[in-house]
Design an enzyme around this catalytic site. Structure first.
Site, PDB file in Angstrom:
ATOM      1  N   LYS A  32       0.855  -1.193   0.000  1.00 34.42           N
ATOM      2  CA  LYS A  32       0.000   0.000   0.000  1.00 34.42           C
ATOM      3  C   LYS A  32       0.886   1.236   0.000  1.00 34.42           C
ATOM      4  O   LYS A  32       1.774   1.372   0.839  1.00 34.42           O
ATOM      5  CB  LYS A  32      -0.907   0.023   1.231  1.00 34.42           C
ATOM      6  N   ASP A  59      -3.448   4.390  -1.923  1.00 38.57           N
ATOM      7  CA  ASP A  59      -4.411   4.849  -0.905  1.00 38.57           C
ATOM      8  C   ASP A  59      -4.374   6.371  -0.814  1.00 38.57           C
ATOM      9  O   ASP A  59      -3.715   6.936   0.055  1.00 38.57           O
ATOM     10  CB  ASP A  59      -3.999   4.188   0.422  1.00 38.57           C
ATOM     11  N   LYS A  61      -7.397   8.297  -1.160  1.00 35.40           N
ATOM     12  CA  LYS A  61      -8.699   8.734  -0.613  1.00 35.40           C
ATOM     13  C   LYS A  61      -9.240   9.991  -1.299  1.00 35.40           C
ATOM     14  O   LYS A  61      -9.435  11.029  -0.672  1.00 35.40           O
ATOM     15  CB  LYS A  61      -8.575   8.996   0.895  1.00 35.40           C
ATOM     16  N   ASP A  64     -13.690  14.975  -4.252  1.00 36.32           N
ATOM     17  CA  ASP A  64     -13.752  16.292  -4.902  1.00 36.32           C
ATOM     18  C   ASP A  64     -14.982  16.278  -5.803  1.00 36.32           C
ATOM     19  O   ASP A  64     -15.770  15.330  -5.756  1.00 36.32           O
ATOM     20  CB  ASP A  64     -12.444  16.522  -5.694  1.00 36.32           C
ATOM     21  N   THR A 119     -11.911   5.834  10.786  1.00 36.09           N
ATOM     22  CA  THR A 119     -12.016   5.250  12.136  1.00 36.09           C
ATOM     23  C   THR A 119     -11.546   6.238  13.213  1.00 36.09           C
ATOM     24  O   THR A 119     -11.772   6.012  14.387  1.00 36.09           O
ATOM     25  CB  THR A 119     -11.190   3.952  12.233  1.00 36.09           C
ATOM     26  N   ARG A 211       3.020  -1.091  10.744  1.00 35.38           N
ATOM     27  CA  ARG A 211       4.125  -1.187  11.709  1.00 35.38           C
ATOM     28  C   ARG A 211       4.444  -2.594  12.229  1.00 35.38           C
ATOM     29  O   ARG A 211       5.626  -2.880  12.466  1.00 35.38           O
ATOM     30  CB  ARG A 211       3.877  -0.192  12.845  1.00 35.38           C
TER      31      ARG A 211
HETATM   32  O1  C5P Z   1       0.977   0.684  11.089  1.00 37.95           O
HETATM   33  P1  C5P Z   1      -0.453   0.232  10.985  1.00 37.95           P
HETATM   34  O2  C5P Z   1      -0.618  -1.259  10.863  1.00 37.95           O
HETATM   35  O3  C5P Z   1      -1.340   0.846  12.050  1.00 37.95           O
HETATM   36  O4  C5P Z   1      -0.903   0.832   9.567  1.00 37.95           O
HETATM   37  C1  C5P Z   1      -2.237   0.784   9.123  1.00 37.95           C
HETATM   38  C2  C5P Z   1      -2.350   1.491   7.806  1.00 37.95           C
HETATM   39  O5  C5P Z   1      -3.720   1.553   7.440  1.00 37.95           O
HETATM   40  C3  C5P Z   1      -1.859   2.939   7.816  1.00 37.95           C
HETATM   41  O6  C5P Z   1      -1.321   3.225   6.514  1.00 37.95           O
HETATM   42  C4  C5P Z   1      -3.120   3.741   8.062  1.00 37.95           C
HETATM   43  O7  C5P Z   1      -3.053   5.040   7.495  1.00 37.95           O
HETATM   44  C5  C5P Z   1      -4.161   2.896   7.337  1.00 37.95           C
HETATM   45  N1  C5P Z   1      -5.530   3.061   7.819  1.00 37.95           N
HETATM   46  C6  C5P Z   1      -5.897   2.805   9.119  1.00 37.95           C
HETATM   47  N2  C5P Z   1      -7.202   2.955   9.526  1.00 37.95           N
HETATM   48  C7  C5P Z   1      -8.118   3.374   8.650  1.00 37.95           C
HETATM   49  C8  C5P Z   1      -7.774   3.638   7.333  1.00 37.95           C
HETATM   50  C9  C5P Z   1      -6.454   3.473   6.938  1.00 37.95           C
HETATM   51  O8  C5P Z   1      -5.064   2.410   9.930  1.00 37.95           O
HETATM   52  N3  C5P Z   1      -9.371   3.480   9.039  1.00 37.95           N
END
Ligand code: C5P
Length: 232
Positions: A32, A59, A61, A64, A119, A211
């Protein structure tokens, strides 16, 4: 469409991202690319990662006026990404325009999914800032149904919502779910989390994992553990 693990490559430069992907040697995980990397490295990073043989979820998003989204989606489809997204908040006409723009002359197009409510937005702020008085679950399901009506392929949601989205929109409607953590790992700033196995049991189609893989001592082992637990 098979279940898969998507690695969130949240890096601020091409060098950092490519050095990370070098560790995977022969493997080609689905990655992603979000706003941080895209704005930091430009569209070339998409071409470079694609040339290495990875699938890409871009990603960005989009939200517009329909004409702008349609033209921007046409540019993204020429970048040959596999999946991209927009905000369902932009309404059905914007989502329909997005599909039109994304569809290539040969009729194919990347998977298009919608963000429902971020979220990070809670019910209190929906009421006070957006004047939305309905319960958040109802809003999420309504936005998912709008996305389906507009012809999109699925939504980004919590694994905890995946079952409800499938009930409302059908099992073929994709749920792409972040908020995944190993049972023995750091939670970080994510609040409503599940393990890869939990996400599988809840019916997620794709998990997005950042992460727990990118910050792991051995990212390849962490990725393989995710695939084993989620895909089996
Ligand atoms: O590091 P982590 O596993 O938390 O990364 C989750 C990824 O998913 C990040 O790129 C974050 O921006 C994305 N994301 C999220 N929750 C959402 C939409 C996207 O954590 N509701």
């Amino acid at each position: 469409m098979g279940k898969d693990v998507i690695i969130a490559c949240d890096f601020d430069s091409a060098e950092k991202c490519l050095a990370f992907l070098d560790k995977f040697e022969g493997k080609k995980p689905f990655v992603k690319i979000g706003m941080e990397l895209f704005y930091g490295a430009g569209p070339d990073i998409v071409r470079q990662i694609k040339e290495r043989g990875h699938k890409i979820f871009l990603d960005l998003k989009l939200c517009d006026i329909p004409n702008t989204v349609k033209k921007s989606m046409a540019v993204l489809s020429r970048l040959d990404v596999d999946m991209t997204n927009l905000h369902a908040f932009g309404t059905i006409p914007m989502m329909e325009a997005a599909i039109e723009g994304l569809t290539r002359p040969d009729g194919t197009r990347p998977i298009l999914i919608a963000v429902t409510q971020l979220t990070s937005t809670d019910e209190a702020h929906m009421k006070s800032d957006l004047l939305i008085n309905e319960p958040i679950d109802k809003v999420v399901m309504h936005y998912a149904q709008n996305a389906k009506v507009a012809g999109l392929d699925g939504v980004v949601c919590s694994p905890l919502e995946a079952g409800k989205v499938h009930d409302a929109c059908g099992n073929g409607f994709l749920t792409v779910t972040p908020g995944v953590r190993f049972s023995d790992g750091d939670v970080g700033d994510q609040k409503r989390i599940t393990t890869p196995e939990g996400a599988k049991a809840l019916g997620s189609d794709y998990i997005v994992v950042g992460r727990p893989i990118t910050a792991a001592e051995d990212p390849v082992a962490a990725y393989e553990r995710c695939v084993k637990e989620f895909v089996g």
